[in-house]
Design an enzyme around this catalytic site. Structure first.
Site, PDB file in Angstrom:
ATOM      1  NE  ARG A 121      19.548 -45.355 -21.004  1.00  0.00           N
ATOM      2  CZ  ARG A 121      19.813 -46.358 -21.830  1.00  0.00           C
ATOM      3  NH1 ARG A 121      18.948 -46.676 -22.762  1.00  0.00           N
ATOM      4  NH2 ARG A 121      20.951 -47.026 -21.748  1.00  0.00           N
ATOM      5  CB  THR A 125      14.059 -46.861 -14.482  1.00  0.00           C
ATOM      6  OG1 THR A 125      14.598 -45.544 -14.689  1.00  0.00           O
ATOM      7  CG2 THR A 125      14.110 -47.202 -12.997  1.00  0.00           C
ATOM      8  CG  ASP A 219      29.091 -44.224 -24.123  1.00  0.00           C
ATOM      9  OD1 ASP A 219      29.303 -43.160 -24.731  1.00  0.00           O
ATOM     10  OD2 ASP A 219      28.411 -44.302 -23.079  1.00  0.00           O
ATOM     11  CG  ASP A 222      32.199 -43.134 -22.613  1.00  0.00           C
ATOM     12  OD1 ASP A 222      32.000 -41.959 -22.234  1.00  0.00           O
ATOM     13  OD2 ASP A 222      31.851 -44.121 -21.958  1.00  0.00           O
TER      14      ASP A 222
END
Length: 227
Positions: A121, A125, A219, A222
């Site tokens: 991604r 945007t 995340d 992560d």
């Protein structure tokens, strides 16, 4: 004694969208979610308790598969009128966070085939782009468990489903499993794919200005993979 949680702020938000299932909000589930949401939770514990939630999601997803009547003989000499699973399944993980859910599927379904899709991604945007896919050749003949622990904007999941549809998988034979969902992501996802079934452990409050789930857990990839 009730096994459900009474504190409303601790419970998942509801949704009016069809074909969206939220795990029953038990004390056990909310306790597991509390652990993995806590930023102080160490990686080993984050993995262990995330895996427990993933198993719950897989079992709930399996409940959506069709069955046929099946009578079997028991060791006591009597018959048991039960059911048998119908059709074949496979898993498809959205890399890399979705790979964390593969073992939970394998634990429930022996020798299950696993495919992979890599979608990245653009953070500026929020647009998703397909980079790589490796899927079973006969995937169009299988029920597909799509695996990704977080549903934020829905961009990556939508792109992944588009790949599956392009390989001939019927929309109604795709079951999307995730731990946390944002209402915005669910709405966008179901607008594109109303027949697809989604199973989530929790629907959070919203997305923030950076398209992160709130309150979320950070995340997932992560925290699961980074030492």
């Amino acid at each position: 004694m009730s096994t459900t949680v009474k504190a409303r702020n601790s419970l998942s938000n509801s949704t009016s969208h069809e074909n969206v299932s939220v795990l029953t909000q038990t004390k056990q589930l909310i306790g597991l979610l509390t652990i993995i949401r806590d930023k102080r939770t160490q990686r080993g514990d984050f993995i262990f308790y995330s895996n427990r939630i993933i198993r719950l999601l897989v079992e709930e997803g399996l409940n959506l598969l069709p069955v046929i009547d099946k009578t079997v003989p028991t060791a006591t000499g009597h018959d048991y009128p039960g059911v048998g699973f119908e059709g074949r399944i496979c898993g498809v993980s959205i890399m890399r966070a979705g790979e964390s859910m593969e073992q939970g599927l394998r634990d429930c379904c022996r020798s299950v085939r696993i495919g992979k899709i890599l979608i990245q991604r653009d953070e500026a945007t929020a647009q998703a782009t397909l980079f790589y896919d490796k899927l079973p050749e006969d995937i169009k003949d299988r029920w597909v468990f799509l695996l990704d622990p977080m549903l934020a904007t829905g961009g990556s999941a939508i792109k992944a489903v588009e790949v599956l549809l392009s390989r001939g998988v019927p929309e109604e034979r795709i079951i999307f499993l995730n731990i946390l969902s944002a209402p915005e992501g669910i709405a966008r996802f179901k607008e594109h794919f109303p027949k697809l079934r989604l199973v989530t452990a929790f629907i959070d409050k919203c997305l923030d200005e950076h398209n992160y789930i709130v309150p979320g857990l950070g995340d997932f990839g992560d925290r699961y993979y980074s030492h």
